[in-house]
Design a protein around this motif. Structure first.
Motif, short mmCIF file in Angstrom:
data_model
loop_
_atom_site.label_atom_id
_atom_site.label_comp_id
_atom_site.label_asym_id
_atom_site.label_seq_id
_atom_site.Cartn_x
_atom_site.Cartn_y
_atom_site.Cartn_z
N GLU A 1 10.43 69.48 -7.47
CA GLU A 1 9.71 68.27 -7.90
C GLU A 1 8.24 68.41 -7.51
O GLU A 1 7.91 68.94 -6.44
CB GLU A 1 10.31 67.05 -7.20
CG GLU A 1 9.91 65.73 -7.80
CD GLU A 1 10.70 65.41 -9.06
OE1 GLU A 1 10.30 65.93 -10.14
OE2 GLU A 1 11.69 64.68 -8.98
N ALA B 1 6.66 62.27 -8.31
CA ALA B 1 7.69 61.45 -8.95
C ALA B 1 7.74 60.07 -8.33
O ALA B 1 7.20 59.83 -7.24
CB ALA B 1 9.07 62.12 -8.82
N MET C 1 8.65 61.38 -13.56
CA MET C 1 8.16 62.54 -12.83
C MET C 1 7.16 63.29 -13.69
O MET C 1 7.13 63.13 -14.90
CB MET C 1 9.33 63.44 -12.42
CG MET C 1 9.91 64.29 -13.52
SD MET C 1 10.62 63.39 -14.90
CE MET C 1 10.14 64.54 -16.22
#
Length: 377
Positions: free
Chosen positions: A27, A30, A352
């Motif tokens: 990630e 997000a 995200m």
């Protein structure tokens, strides 16, 4: 990773999963938010909004959610149905006479809203400037014949859904889809959700990043795949995603910029039958109509289960909207997920900036599983 925000007591495991996404699933930046029965129970954000400058994801960071926009456009159409200005079972040409051309006189509003209009792409070539002009693109579709390939009757109308639905909104109301949503939903509910982002808000937008495999080669020789070519997945697409022109345009199918908090609030309202904090934006019967299944089957180009209501996606055996069987909402390309669990009166949103071609994408699925466990306790 510095995770910010809060969870209500009993929802701490959701924050743990949110943090784990950064460690295990690459990630970048997000946010995840959820409401239960109108009350916020999860509001989390973290990571980097722009890797080049190092700008962090902040409480008010906006994110492009691609097809998450379709649920917003669906709500606009449903409100016009509630007001008697549109009817799902009526041919679209009644409201948009030019649409009757080339054998489309019998295509209904419901067929447009459930991806059954056999118009999954635009036949004539177009450039990015034209792509960002919904009225122009709707005009091209009005003069186009439906595809005669039988597969087209259930091919996902990734961009054309928005131009078709948006033109119906404009024909019967006069406002664009973006202006209609702003007036009828965003302002009454206090939503930081935009279909057409004002220039003064652009500084809040996260830079959308292309993960491996997201940008695809030309579609090959299959005529239906050629018809459904997607400029948002082309080699130069990130420049388009992050352009000021795209941000300010009102592309009703794929152009929404949102905070997860506000998208969760929008679906929290729908999960409560169209009312939140004393503000009613849709009648409960209208929400029920919007959730009514219109088509279920296998999308022929993706070879994947799909179920459509009037603009919303419904739950399938893939469980893309979490474990709740009554879930509805809309996913955004390459990761984001937004929806409602009416039985639990829950609305949620995951947004995200790092797109992912990994399937299944564990980031939203793990968050929704943790949310569902917390709701059931």
């Amino acid at each position: 990773m510095d995770i910010q925000g809060h969870t209500a007591p009993g929802f701490e495991a959701v924050a743990e999963v949110f943090g784990r996404n950064f460690k295990e699933h690459e990630e970048a930046g997000a946010a995840f938010a959820a409401y239960r029965d109108g009350e916020p129970v999860v509001d989390l954000w973290g990571g980097t909004a722009d890797p080049d400058s190092g700008r962090p994801w902040r409480v008010d960071t906006l994110q492009l959610v691609f097809s998450g926009a379709k649920g917003l456009t669906a709500a606009c159409v449903l409100l016009l149905v509630e007001r008697g200005q549109l009817d799902l079972d009526t041919p679209a040409a009644r409201y948009w006479p030019e649409f009757a051309a080339a054998g489309k006189a019998g295509i209904t509003v419901a067929e447009i809203m459930s991806h059954q209009a056999r118009l999954p792409g635009v036949q004539v070539p177009f450039d990015n400037e034209e792509f960002l002009d919904p009225v122009h693109m709707a005009g091209l579709l009005a003069s186009q014949a439906p595809a005669d390939d039988p597969r087209a009757a259930f091919v996902y109308h990734a961009q054309t859904y928005g131009w078709l639905a948006g033109e119906l909104i404009r024909r019967v109301d006069g406002r664009s889809a973006g202006a209609f949503f702003a007036d009828e939903f965003a302002e009454p509910l206090g939503l930081d959700v935009w279909l057409g982002l004002p220039d003064e808000e652009h500084h809040r937008v996260a830079t959308t990043l292309a993960g491996p495999g997201v940008l695809v080669p030309p579609p090959g020789d299959d005529p239906l795949r050629v018809l459904t070519r997607n400029p948002l997945a082309a080699a130069d697409a990130p420049a388009l995603w992050n352009s000021a022109a795209f941000r300010r345009s009102e592309v009703p199918a794929v152009g929404a910029h949102v905070t997860a908090r506000s998208m969760a609030r929008f679906y929290a309202c729908l999960a409560r039958g169209g009312e939140l904090d004393g503000v009613r934006v849709l009648e409960e019967a209208t929400v029920q109509l919007g959730r009514r299944e219109l088509r279920r089957g296998t999308e022929p180009l993706w070879n994947s289960p799909m179920a459509y209501a009037a603009g919303f996606e419904l739950q399938t055996e893939l469980g893309l909207f979490g474990p709740a069987p009554d879930a509805f909402g809309h996913a955004g390309a390459w990761g984001s997920r937004h929806g409602a669990w009416p039985g639990s009166r829950v609305g949620f949103s995951y947004a995200m900036n790092r797109t992912s071609a990994v399937w299944p994408d564990r980031r939203p699925l793990d968050l929704l599983a943790a949310l569902h466990d917390a709701v059931r306790r």
